[in-house]
Structure formats: C-alpha cells, structure tokens
Design a protein around this motif. Structure first.
Motif, mmCIF file in Angstrom:
data_model
loop_
_atom_site.group_PDB
_atom_site.id
_atom_site.type_symbol
_atom_site.label_atom_id
_atom_site.label_comp_id
_atom_site.label_asym_id
_atom_site.label_seq_id
_atom_site.Cartn_x
_atom_site.Cartn_y
_atom_site.Cartn_z
ATOM 1 N N ASN A 293 0.808 -1.222 0.000
ATOM 2 C CA ASN A 293 0.000 0.000 0.000
ATOM 3 C C ASN A 293 0.846 1.281 0.000
ATOM 4 O OD1 ASN A 293 0.755 -0.693 2.616
ATOM 5 N ND2 ASN A 293 -0.950 0.371 3.541
ATOM 6 N N LYS B 52 1.363 6.768 0.591
ATOM 7 C CA LYS B 52 0.422 5.698 0.869
ATOM 8 C C LYS B 52 -0.639 5.774 -0.220
ATOM 9 C CE LYS B 52 -1.977 3.570 4.695
ATOM 10 N NZ LYS B 52 -2.336 3.678 6.104
ATOM 11 N N LYS B 53 -0.742 4.729 -1.036
ATOM 12 C CA LYS B 53 -1.580 4.755 -2.239
ATOM 13 C C LYS B 53 -3.031 5.124 -1.963
ATOM 14 C CE LYS B 53 1.005 1.131 -4.574
ATOM 15 N NZ LYS B 53 0.872 -0.213 -5.148
ATOM 16 N N ASN B 54 -3.597 4.668 -0.870
ATOM 17 C CA ASN B 54 -5.024 4.920 -0.635
ATOM 18 C C ASN B 54 -5.306 6.371 -0.222
ATOM 19 O OD1 ASN B 54 -4.059 4.772 1.964
ATOM 20 N ND2 ASN B 54 -5.662 3.421 2.711
ATOM 21 N N LYS B 55 -4.298 7.179 -0.034
ATOM 22 C CA LYS B 55 -4.479 8.601 0.280
ATOM 23 C C LYS B 55 -4.437 9.478 -0.967
ATOM 24 C CE LYS B 55 -4.717 8.047 4.701
ATOM 25 N NZ LYS B 55 -5.924 8.303 5.436
#
Length: 53
Positions: free
Chosen positions: A8, A19-22
């Motif tokens: 991630n 952080k990829k999901n941000k």
C-alpha cells in the motif's frame, strides 16, 4: 534487512514515499493527496502512472 515497501506504499521520488489509498489525483507531474502536492520525479513518473491508472 528487507528493504521492500508494503503493497500500500509507493516511492514516487528519491525523497518521497506515499500511501496509495491517500492519493486523490495526478496533475502535471505532481500527485495530489487532498490539498498536498507531492512531486513525482521523471525517473518514477512512468512507473507511478502505470501503477495508479
């Protein structure tokens, strides 16, 4: 020592890991994380674009 990033996270510059999901967007060589702009170096740009799009 294991120097691999967890799935991630992603290196986008020699001094930046995200952080990829941000991630909220990619604009003109910068990654957008809410109001924050993180530069993507030329050497990482193609990899980042491929990974995130």
């Amino acid at each position: 020592m294991d120097r691999t990033l967890p799935n991630n996270f992603m290196r986008v510059h020699k001094s930046s890991i995200i952080k990829k999901n941000k991630l909220t967007g990619l604009k003109r060589g910068d990654l957008l994380l809410s109001e924050l702009r993180i530069p993507v170096s030329d050497s990482y740009y193609d990899l980042v674009k491929k990974e995130l799009l």
